[in-house]
Design a protein around this motif. Structure first.
Motif, PDB file in Angstrom:
ATOM      1  N   LYS A   1     107.655  13.144  75.670  1.00  0.00           N
ATOM      2  CA  LYS A   1     108.497  14.336  75.849  1.00  0.00           C
ATOM      3  C   LYS A   1     109.978  14.058  75.596  1.00  0.00           C
ATOM      4  O   LYS A   1     110.765  14.999  75.454  1.00  0.00           O
ATOM      5  CB  LYS A   1     108.302  14.902  77.263  1.00  0.00           C
TER       6      LYS A   1
ATOM      7  N   LYS B   1     111.172  15.701  72.509  1.00  0.00           N
ATOM      8  CA  LYS B   1     111.275  17.164  72.441  1.00  0.00           C
ATOM      9  C   LYS B   1     112.167  17.593  73.603  1.00  0.00           C
ATOM     10  O   LYS B   1     111.700  17.765  74.745  1.00  0.00           O
ATOM     11  CB  LYS B   1     109.869  17.785  72.568  1.00  0.00           C
TER      12      LYS B   1
ATOM     13  N   GLY C   1     114.216  19.523  76.272  1.00  0.00           N
ATOM     14  CA  GLY C   1     113.884  20.776  76.963  1.00  0.00           C
ATOM     15  C   GLY C   1     112.598  20.648  77.747  1.00  0.00           C
ATOM     16  O   GLY C   1     112.363  21.407  78.675  1.00  0.00           O
ATOM     17  N   LEU C   2     111.749  19.675  77.394  1.00  0.00           N
ATOM     18  CA  LEU C   2     110.493  19.531  78.117  1.00  0.00           C
ATOM     19  C   LEU C   2     110.635  18.622  79.335  1.00  0.00           C
ATOM     20  O   LEU C   2     109.754  18.608  80.189  1.00  0.00           O
ATOM     21  CB  LEU C   2     109.398  18.975  77.198  1.00  0.00           C
TER      22      LEU C   2
ATOM     23  N   ASP D   1     115.526  18.830  66.473  1.00  0.00           N
ATOM     24  CA  ASP D   1     114.576  19.231  67.509  1.00  0.00           C
ATOM     25  C   ASP D   1     113.548  20.239  66.989  1.00  0.00           C
ATOM     26  O   ASP D   1     112.363  20.173  67.321  1.00  0.00           O
ATOM     27  CB  ASP D   1     115.345  19.820  68.698  1.00  0.00           C
ATOM     28  N   LYS D   2     114.005  21.158  66.128  1.00  0.00           N
ATOM     29  CA  LYS D   2     113.079  22.196  65.649  1.00  0.00           C
ATOM     30  C   LYS D   2     112.006  21.630  64.712  1.00  0.00           C
ATOM     31  O   LYS D   2     111.006  22.286  64.415  1.00  0.00           O
ATOM     32  CB  LYS D   2     113.834  23.345  64.979  1.00  0.00           C
TER      33      LYS D   2
END
Lengths: 307, 531
Positions: B47, B50, B52-53, B69-70
């Motif tokens: 995580k 990524k 935000g997780l 990130d996207k």
């Protein structure tokens, strides 16, 4: 019925469907004349059968409970009127109080049926797209709520059941109440954990980077017809409501059951508007039958012509 | 592409470092398989890529990631509730709209991804209409629809039956090979996955313990008593029987089959099956039938069987055939439309107190059982049902006995999936019911925890308990006294594992598939021994 429903869904887009649903909800809200309410109720019942989905039993049970509760509550609270039907200690049932109770109960049920149709004909994505255009933060709350409420109900059912396997049942009423109180706290804790999962899913789907979405709505003839009828009905219903036509002196002791040409016109327009999806579906089905008969019958002569 | 350099991380609600001095480099096109024991920090490491997780702080070190990130896609272990909208088509549109794609681009992207994954027919089905394998395939397609550079997968097959799991892993491999997408796959076992990985890393207590190419890593793992249990059944059998350095691992079933034929005279079969005593009936299902709606098909169709004291029963079968529903019907969460359940000779009436006292159900989502704020509270609550006078010291002793003392103050909801599963099972064992129902108990458990689970269940059976379990883990199923398969609402006859698996062609263990020509009764690596 399935073929007619399929014909309707196939020939209308989400925007015209939403305008239609708005029109249905407005018509269920604005009138209080018993004849109009009954006409709307019967049309909605036909429509509910038309869009019927699985697992709708619970919804109808809930609607019936609301109907009975509203009716009885009104009968008890509002005992006005002069035409007494029967009287027992603390309760006087008059023609007027029956009428008032019936109007309110059927109005509630009409609204519930309208929302049932709304629920069956829309999907999360359509509503989300509309809200997210202008209210991004409301859209996210909408999405979370849509996922949260059914999930919380599911968690409650499962936890309530599984809790029995961990807790040695007591016959003491006080202990049972404490257990139930504990259960609510436990379910809330679990729901919050679930809520966090949904927010994780939103992040992985890129919602935090969401940009302006361009949408193009393509209409066909059925859409134009549905939009025209629904739009006109909204306008008509609002004007009638403003002119106080189709309304009765609700709640008073002088409530009257009025039938005139205006009321009949309102009934007719609203019934047609509510049943439009069925009319469109039937039209589409008949058109398809005609189309098929033409293409299949004409196959051989067409080939001959080419030769 | 990604470089963790002396990287340490801790969660906002924890004092303990979840990642400790991690050094790891991930290159473009890698298929990195990351394993480790339950709660070792595998998911936490994944995580980090990524944002935000995870909510926490980087205590020291540095993470350099050359990918935006996207362009990092993530798939979790949860199969359900991963769709925000109602069908795959809406879901794909939702993701693409979030990323700012135009209408035409969205249309083309959906066409591409649906064709590539062969899911055109599934685009308009709702989540309820999809099987577990189909849902996870749609989740994979949704993750890849925006053409990411890195694909992160957190135990994506843990809730799938073996055949759906194999298909999913093959699809991930295809994506890695054909599209050159970097894959980081977190798993708790090497079964199935190892064949597709290019690198293998082990994480232990938040630190990278091993990072090597697959062949070398597998051979090193075999030399470690703890991690040798992680090896796939085929590789473990090969290394146990013929430790030959010249052969490159992992071995395919056909390679292992050839090895067995070549060395048939040096190997013999050992029967590890347990003796089954004839005991009395505890629970009996008689012609149970259940369907959800009037027009729905029967999920449970005239099912009859008897469960005897001290005996274990395992039910296998594809996702969505009704295994969980059957447990819910027997335990009366769902009321059968016909048939009856007889417990200790008495017909079970709905909401009978007896079933709550005598049965225990461990559901697929173990968190549904939790009622306290801490692991200590969970164990204390269950112990108090037997003895209201229980002291904190006694609770601590029990926690120590099951290896949970370190986690005593942790919220059960903050535990990893495997730890939650284990805690729920301990709660069930403390209750010591007459019949214990387990729904996918090995989900999220590492191989050593599964061994521990086997021991605990053997102890429970020795006290006269009855065990009824649903599992996709076919190796785990071989440890039971009887196995049956559910399909189309009905159960096949309960048979001893050897009798059940040896006539199966597809739905059997890897060892059985590979050794059926030379040792048809062998189901697991420990059925084969060198003479």
């Amino acid at each position: 019925m399935k073929k007619i429903y399929f014909g309707f869904r196939n020939s209308t887009n989400n925007f015209s469907m939403l305008i239609y649903l708005l029109s249905v909800i407005i018509s269920s809200l604005v009138f209080t004349n018993p004849l109009i309410i009954m006409a709307i109720f019967l049309s909605l019942l036909i429509m509910v059968n038309f869009v019927k989905r699985e697992e709708s039993k619970g919804y109808f049970k809930f609607s019936l409970i609301i109907f009975i509760t509203t009716f009885l509550f009104n009968i008890i609270i509002n005992q006005r009127g002069t035409n007494v039907i029967f009287q027992i200690p603390f309760l006087k049932v008059t023609f007027e109080s029956l009428m008032n109770a019936g109007i309110l109960a059927f109005s509630f049920v009409n609204l519930l049926l309208a929302f049932y149709i709304y629920d069956a004909l829309t999907n999360v994505k359509i509503i989300f797209d509309l809200i997210s255009r202008s209210f991004r933060s409301i859209a996210i709350i909408f999405i979370l709520t849509i996922k949260f409420i059914p999930k919380t109900i599911e968690i409650f059912k499962n936890t309530n059941y599984l809790y029995n396997f961990r807790y040695y049942q007591s016959n003491n009423d006080e202990a049972k109440i404490t257990q139930k109180m504990d259960l609510i706290e436990i379910v809330l804790n679990k729901s919050i954990a679930n809520f966090m999962n949904v927010s994780d899913v939103l992040i992985t789907k890129g919602y935090n980077n969401r940009s302006k979405v361009s949408k193009e709505i393509l209409n066909n003839i059925s859409d134009y017809i549905l939009l025209l009828i629904s739009g006109s009905a909204i306008l008509f219903d609002l004007i009638m409501s403003f002119l106080k036509i189709g309304k009765v002196n609700f709640g008073s002791a002088k409530i009257a059951f009025l039938i005139n040409s205006n009321i009949l016109v309102i009934c007719l327009i609203n019934v047609i508007m509510i049943l439009m999806p069925i009319l469109i579906g039937v039209f589409q089905y008949l058109w398809w039958k005609w189309y098929i008969s033409r293409t299949t019958v004409l196959n051989t002569p067409t080939v001959k012509n080419f030769r | 592409m990604v470089h963790f350099e002396n990287y340490s991380f801790k969660y906002a609600n924890s004092q303990k470092l979840s990642l400790n001095n991690v050094n790891l480099r991930i290159n473009k096109g890698d298929f990195l398989l990351l394993i480790g024991k339950t709660g070792s920090g595998k998911s936490t490491l994944l995580k980090q890529l990524k944002s935000g997780l995870v909510v926490g702080n980087v205590v020291k070190g540095n993470l350099s990631c050359q990918v935006e990130d996207k362009n990092v896609a993530y798939i979790s272990q949860f199969v359900d509730n991963q769709m925000i909208t109602e069908c795959a088509r809406d879901e794909f549109n939702f993701i693409l709209e979030n990323m700012g794609y135009s209408i035409d681009e969205r249309h083309m992207k959906i066409a591409e991804v649906a064709s590539y994954f062969g899911i055109i027919d599934l685009l308009d089905l709702t989540e309820q209409e999809l099987s577990g394998g189909q849902k996870q395939l749609i989740n994979l397609a949704a993750a890849l629809i925006t053409s990411p550079d890195i694909l992160l997968l957190d135990e994506p097959t843990s809730q799938l039956d073996p055949i759906s799991a194999e298909k999913l892993i093959q699809m991930i491999h295809k994506v890695n090979l054909e599209l050159n997408i970097t894959v980081v796959l977190v798993e708790h076992s090497l079964e199935r996955n190892i064949f597709y990985a290019s690198r293998l890393a082990i994480i232990e207590d938040g630190s990278i313990l091993l990072d090597d190419n697959v062949n070398s890593a597998l051979k090193k793992m075999f030399k470690d008593d703890f991690y040798k249990n992680y090896l796939s059944q085929i590789d473990r059998a090969y290394l146990e029987l013929l430790d030959n350095d010249s052969v490159s691992l992992p071995l395919s079933n056909s390679q292992f089959s050839q090895v067995l034929m070549k060395h048939e005279n040096e190997i013999h079969y050992i029967d590890n099956s347990k003796n089954v005593l004839d005991t009395e009936n505890v629970l009996e299902a008689k012609n149970l039938s259940f369907r959800f709606g009037f027009e729905s098909r029967k999920i449970v169709d005239k099912v009859s069987f008897k469960l005897k004291r001290g005996i274990s029963y395992c039910l296998v079968g594809p996702n969505g055939v009704g295994k969980s529903t059957l447990i819910k019907v027997i335990s009366q969460q769902l009321k059968q439309q016909s048939g009856k359940v007889i417990l200790n000779g008495k017909t079970v009436k709905n909401k009978s107190n007896d079933i709550y006292k005598k049965l225990f159900v461990l559901p697929q989502n173990p968190a549904l059982l939790f009622i306290a704020d801490t692991v200590f509270g969970e164990i204390e609550f269950q112990l108090k049902q037997h003895n209201p006078e229980i002291t904190s010291q006694q609770v601590d002793l029990i926690l120590m006995q099951y290896g949970l003392l370190k986690l005593k103050d942790v919220s059960p909801y903050d535990l990893s999936g495997g730890q939650q599963e284990f805690l729920a099972l301990i709660i069930g064992l403390i209750k010591n019911p007459e019949v214990l129902f387990l729904d996918e108990p090995t989900k999220g458990l590492d191989p050593n925890m599964i061994l521990k689970l086997n021991e605990l269940l053997d102890d429970y059976l020795a006290t006269g308990g009855v065990l009824f379990c649903n599992s996709h883990d076919l190796v785990f199923a071989t440890r039971f006294n009887y196995v049956s398969m559910m399909f189309d609402g009905t159960l096949s006859e309960f048979k001893k594992p050897v009798d059940f698996f040896k006539d199966k062609f597809f739905y059997t263990t890897e060892i059985n598939k590979a050794s059926r020509d030379s040792f048809p009764d062998a189901l697991t690596w420990d059925n084969l021994k060198k003479i």
